[in-house]
Design an enzyme around this catalytic site. Structure first.
Site, mmCIF file in Angstrom:
data_model
loop_
_atom_site.group_PDB
_atom_site.id
_atom_site.type_symbol
_atom_site.label_atom_id
_atom_site.label_comp_id
_atom_site.label_asym_id
_atom_site.label_seq_id
_atom_site.Cartn_x
_atom_site.Cartn_y
_atom_site.Cartn_z
ATOM 1 N N CYS A 41 8.867 -22.430 48.329
ATOM 2 C CA CYS A 41 8.193 -23.337 49.272
ATOM 3 C C CYS A 41 9.093 -24.524 49.619
ATOM 4 O O CYS A 41 9.696 -25.148 48.740
ATOM 5 C CB CYS A 41 6.899 -23.842 48.662
ATOM 6 S SG CYS A 41 6.045 -24.995 49.739
ATOM 7 N N CYS A 65 5.271 -31.527 46.342
ATOM 8 C CA CYS A 65 3.870 -31.059 46.330
ATOM 9 C C CYS A 65 3.122 -31.582 45.094
ATOM 10 O O CYS A 65 3.512 -31.318 43.957
ATOM 11 C CB CYS A 65 3.835 -29.540 46.366
ATOM 12 S SG CYS A 65 2.153 -28.889 46.249
ATOM 13 N N CYS A 93 0.986 -20.963 51.553
ATOM 14 C CA CYS A 93 0.126 -21.679 50.597
ATOM 15 C C CYS A 93 -1.240 -20.983 50.566
ATOM 16 O O CYS A 93 -2.256 -21.534 50.949
ATOM 17 C CB CYS A 93 0.002 -23.140 51.023
ATOM 18 S SG CYS A 93 -0.705 -24.178 49.747
ATOM 19 N N ASP A 127 -8.699 -26.180 59.826
ATOM 20 C CA ASP A 127 -9.480 -25.039 59.333
ATOM 21 C C ASP A 127 -9.287 -24.905 57.817
ATOM 22 O O ASP A 127 -8.667 -25.766 57.178
ATOM 23 C CB ASP A 127 -9.095 -23.743 60.079
ATOM 24 C CG ASP A 127 -7.695 -23.264 59.713
ATOM 25 O OD1 ASP A 127 -6.960 -24.017 59.022
ATOM 26 O OD2 ASP A 127 -7.334 -22.142 60.094
ATOM 27 N N TYR A 137 -13.434 -27.607 65.759
ATOM 28 C CA TYR A 137 -12.279 -26.737 65.534
ATOM 29 C C TYR A 137 -11.794 -26.076 66.837
ATOM 30 O O TYR A 137 -10.620 -26.162 67.195
ATOM 31 C CB TYR A 137 -12.643 -25.668 64.486
ATOM 32 C CG TYR A 137 -11.580 -24.629 64.354
ATOM 33 C CD1 TYR A 137 -10.465 -24.859 63.566
ATOM 34 C CD2 TYR A 137 -11.656 -23.435 65.083
ATOM 35 C CE1 TYR A 137 -9.452 -23.918 63.488
ATOM 36 C CE2 TYR A 137 -10.658 -22.495 65.004
ATOM 37 C CZ TYR A 137 -9.561 -22.737 64.200
ATOM 38 O OH TYR A 137 -8.566 -21.817 64.135
ATOM 39 N N GLU A 169 -9.846 -17.732 69.586
ATOM 40 C CA GLU A 169 -10.364 -18.638 68.546
ATOM 41 C C GLU A 169 -11.790 -18.282 68.155
ATOM 42 O O GLU A 169 -12.151 -18.350 66.985
ATOM 43 C CB GLU A 169 -10.293 -20.099 69.015
ATOM 44 C CG GLU A 169 -8.884 -20.648 69.101
ATOM 45 C CD GLU A 169 -8.142 -20.609 67.769
ATOM 46 O OE1 GLU A 169 -8.794 -20.683 66.713
ATOM 47 O OE2 GLU A 169 -6.903 -20.478 67.786
ATOM 48 N N CYS A 224 4.966 -20.683 45.753
ATOM 49 C CA CYS A 224 5.522 -22.012 45.474
ATOM 50 C C CYS A 224 7.025 -21.957 45.206
ATOM 51 O O CYS A 224 7.759 -22.883 45.576
ATOM 52 C CB CYS A 224 4.813 -22.640 44.289
ATOM 53 S SG CYS A 224 3.053 -22.837 44.565
HETATM 54 S S1 SF4 Z 1 4.404 -25.818 46.528
HETATM 55 FE FE1 SF4 Z 1 2.478 -26.749 47.156
HETATM 56 S S2 SF4 Z 1 2.446 -26.573 49.383
HETATM 57 FE FE2 SF4 Z 1 3.991 -25.169 48.617
HETATM 58 S S3 SF4 Z 1 2.940 -23.218 48.439
HETATM 59 FE FE3 SF4 Z 1 2.856 -24.236 46.437
HETATM 60 S S4 SF4 Z 1 0.898 -25.320 46.451
HETATM 61 FE FE4 SF4 Z 1 1.362 -24.805 48.570
#
Ligand code: SF4
Length: 350
Positions: free
Chosen positions: A199, A205, A189, A135, A117, A34, A196
């Protein structure tokens, strides 16, 4: 909330990278990884991690080492206060804590160099304490997923993100959840061009569904960097040169460098040769500066170093030179830790 955590953990089990510090719950190894990764890319960090744990396989070996050995292993990683703090903390753990890391967030944070952290990472990865690790990756995922328009630079903003992560954390597997959040930010992300289309959170989202991905997280305010002008005196005698140890509370403390004249603006050769440090080093002589001055710019997180390397041939090793200077051959340089800036200069000017 529970579904988000569950789906995140499933995603992680499928897509996580196999990184060496993920296959252990040893707090020493987690701590080392870390701290190395705080300001370092994973690819670069891996070789330093292996080198570090090969040289100092446990907390005892680190505590018993010499600080110069530790700085030597750290050379090139930058932010040397990390290595000095690790050395200090290793000694505290060995001498006052019976060789054992504290097993909770609050006690871990009392150790030098261990902030929120790192304490959260050790507490959750090693001891399964349900404390979120927050983070830059986690800030990004949370701000986009939930539409959080708060700055991560304010304490209120930090609290909002922390509380959101605390709501989400899996109580039984906080270690896996934290790793999964960070990995999701690092791989899926991402800051630019997040994936996306593929995702798992696409349908819920906030940023994706409102076309706000490039707006979130809020951009950090740029900090004005301090400009410093370093005039390094590369003093050459036959096939040797001179270095000194930095001792003041400043960047590169305990590392070695050429004798240095510093200014907060550019100065002329005339000003250099009339500087009090110049007179201290050379006492009765006034050697000539080679007209070929090498300039290098070195950018750190809070400052910009404008470095000038001045080659100067001197007539003797001991008669005229400041006694604190160390006279060495180039092949002996690996016994000393030096800033990357000087390493780069020496490599380019062999
Ligand atoms: S849909 Fe939202 S959470 Fe998924 S990668 Fe895109 S911005 Fe990130």
């Amino acid at each position: 909330m529970r579904n988000i955590s569950k789906n995140l953990i499933i995603w992680y089990s499928q897509f996580k990278r196999d990184l060496p510090w993920r296959n252990t719950s040893d707090p020493y190894l987690i701590w080392v990884s870390e701290i190395i990764l705080q300001q370092t890319q994973v690819d670069q960090g891996i070789s330093y991690y292996f080198n570090f744990i090969k040289t100092f396989p446990n907390i005892q070996s680190l505590a018993q080492a010499n600080i110069d050995e530790v700085l030597n292993i750290w050379q090139g990683l930058g932010y040397y206060s990390r290595a000095r703090n690790m050395y200090h903390t290793a000694n505290v753990i060995v001498n006052s804590l019976n060789d054992k890391f504290p097993e909770n967030f609050i006690e871990l944070k009392k150790l030098k160099g261990i902030g929120d952290y790192t304490a959260a990472a050790i507490a959750s990865f090693s001891f399964k304490e349900p404390i979120p690790v927050v983070d830059g990756n986690v800030f990004r995922v949370l701000s986009r997923l939930y539409g959080i328009f708060e700055s991560t630079q304010t304490s209120n903003g930090k609290k909002t993100f922390y509380n959101k992560a605390l709501d989400l954390i899996d109580q039984k597997q906080p270690d896996v959840f934290n790793q999964a959040m960070m990995e999701f930010g690092a791989l899926q992300c991402t800051p630019t061009n997040p994936n996306c289309n593929l995702c798992i959170f696409k349908s819920i989202c906030f940023a994706y569904n409102r076309g706000l991905i490039s707006e979130l997280p809020l951009k950090k305010q740029k900090i004005k960097k301090r400009e410093r002008y370093f005039y390094f005196l590369h003093l050459i005698y036959k096939d040797t040169f001179f270095i000194e140890k930095r001792t003041s509370q400043d960047i590169w403390k305990l590392l070695h460098q050429f004798p240095l004249i510093e200014s907060d603006s550019e100065i002329s050769i005339d000003e250099i040769v009339n500087h009090k440090l110049w007179n201290k080093i050379f006492k009765n002589i006034n050697p000539k500066i080679n007209s070929n001055i090498v300039k290098k710019k070195h950018v750190l997180s809070h400052q910009i170093i404008h470095a000038n390397f001045l080659k100067i041939e001197v007539p003797s090793t001991n008669e005229f030179i400041d006694k604190n200077l160390i006279n060495i051959h180039l092949e002996d340089l690996n016994k000393y830790s030096i800033p990357r800036l000087i390493d780069r200069y020496l490599n380019d000017n062999k």
